[in-house]
Design a protein around this motif. Structure first.
Motif, mmCIF file in Angstrom:
data_model
loop_
_atom_site.group_PDB
_atom_site.id
_atom_site.type_symbol
_atom_site.label_atom_id
_atom_site.label_comp_id
_atom_site.label_asym_id
_atom_site.label_seq_id
_atom_site.Cartn_x
_atom_site.Cartn_y
_atom_site.Cartn_z
ATOM 1 N N UNK A 168 12.377 -1.070 9.930
ATOM 2 C CA UNK A 168 13.189 -2.197 10.060
ATOM 3 C C UNK A 168 12.276 -2.849 10.701
ATOM 4 N N UNK A 169 11.248 -3.062 11.667
ATOM 5 C CA UNK A 169 10.312 -3.549 12.503
ATOM 6 C C UNK A 169 9.328 -3.996 11.963
ATOM 7 N N UNK A 170 8.597 -3.468 10.135
ATOM 8 C CA UNK A 170 7.932 -4.022 9.784
ATOM 9 C C UNK A 170 8.276 -5.293 9.094
ATOM 10 N N UNK A 171 9.323 -5.010 8.300
ATOM 11 C CA UNK A 171 10.116 -5.813 7.447
ATOM 12 C C UNK A 171 10.351 -7.024 8.111
ATOM 13 N N UNK A 172 11.277 -6.975 9.658
ATOM 14 C CA UNK A 172 10.759 -7.367 10.469
ATOM 15 C C UNK A 172 10.176 -8.502 10.922
ATOM 16 N N UNK A 175 14.062 -0.127 21.015
ATOM 17 C CA UNK A 175 14.433 0.949 20.466
ATOM 18 C C UNK A 175 13.230 1.486 19.575
ATOM 19 N N UNK A 176 12.599 0.825 19.198
ATOM 20 C CA UNK A 176 11.793 0.610 18.530
ATOM 21 C C UNK A 176 9.773 1.372 18.785
ATOM 22 N N UNK A 234 13.726 -9.851 17.742
ATOM 23 C CA UNK A 234 12.929 -8.840 18.361
ATOM 24 C C UNK A 234 12.449 -8.928 19.101
ATOM 25 N N UNK A 235 12.582 -9.561 20.083
ATOM 26 C CA UNK A 235 12.972 -8.928 21.552
ATOM 27 C C UNK A 235 13.725 -7.942 21.980
ATOM 28 N N UNK A 272 8.574 7.691 7.861
ATOM 29 C CA UNK A 272 8.977 6.290 9.107
ATOM 30 C C UNK A 272 9.963 6.470 9.260
ATOM 31 N N UNK A 273 10.530 6.527 10.714
ATOM 32 C CA UNK A 273 12.249 5.727 10.777
ATOM 33 C C UNK A 273 12.865 4.751 10.073
ATOM 34 N N UNK A 274 14.253 5.025 10.407
ATOM 35 C CA UNK A 274 14.779 3.665 9.966
ATOM 36 C C UNK A 274 14.465 2.151 10.747
#
Length: 232
Positions: free
Chosen positions: A129-133, A201-202, A195-196, A123-125
């Motif tokens: 971040x996406x999962x957590x957010x 960038x994710x 998140x939008x 996983x990248x940073x």
């Protein structure tokens, strides 16, 4: 407070929407080869399948529930025979069921990504971040739906948040509508716009890569290659 409200409920949403649109164009023009989500299925499959299935089965009805709740005025609902009581049952109980499915799916996927060493290494940073957010957004949505609605039953987001939301797209935003909105709803809305902005960038860009043309493509023909042996 007036300046802060103007920033949070007018400038910030438009900024996020602009980043969403421009970011996707930039990403597509400069990074098409990474326009995908890196698969970690070969590392671990059971939890990925369970979490992904629950999340996707839950988030699609939740999305359309948000579209109807935010995009369709209350008067239109009543004109179609959906009174406030019926709408409340659908939003809280049916929405709560699909929201719980989404939350459980996100919990499984987030725990898998953060606790499994090999998955975390892949996983990248931005993946983390996406999962957590997403998990925080879903948690806030569930809290607002089940707890805030129970504590403040007199609050009707269709008279405040929905009107503000539609005003953004009609270029007539009214920040004052969000002044007395409960904190849980405010955080859910702010994180949703956040998140939008992060989306282009994710790994979330893979949402736009659904292979719909696969169903209409021609069959692939396989022919046996017959070789003739020459004896000499």
């Amino acid at each position: 407070m007036t300046m802060l409200n103007q920033f949070l409920w007018v400038i910030y949403p438009y900024l996020c929407l602009a980043i969403f649109v421009v970011g996707h164009i930039f990403r597509y023009r400069t990074d098409q080869f990474n326009w995908t989500a890196k698969s970690s299925e070969f590392i671990e499959k059971k939890r990925l399948m369970a979490g992904s299935l629950l999340f996707h089965l839950g988030v699609i009805p939740v999305f359309f529930g948000h579209v109807s709740g935010l995009g369709i005025p209350k008067s239109w609902m009543r004109a179609f025979g959906v009174d406030d009581h019926i709408y409340h049952i659908g939003a809280v109980y049916i929405g709560g069921i699909f929201g719980a499915m989404t939350l459980i799916g996100m919990l499984i996927l987030t725990a898998r990504r953060f606790t499994m060493k090999n998955v975390r290494r892949l996983s990248s940073a931005s993946d983390l971040a996406v999962n957590a957010l997403l998990l925080i957004i879903v948690c806030m949505g569930m809290f607002a739906t089940l707890v805030t609605n129970a504590v403040r039953p007199e609050f009707d987001y269709r008279e405040t948040i929905s009107v503000w939301f539609r005003g953004l797209f009609m270029l007539r935003p009214d920040a004052s509508l969000m002044t007395d909105v409960p904190l849980s709803f405010k955080l859910h809305a702010l994180l949703g716009f956040g998140i939008l902005a992060f989306w282009p960038f994710s790994r979330l860009v893979h949402v736009w890569s659904v292979p719909l043309n696969y169903m209409g493509r021609s069959y692939i023909l396989y022919r046996k290659n017959k070789t003739t042996r020459r004896e000499g």
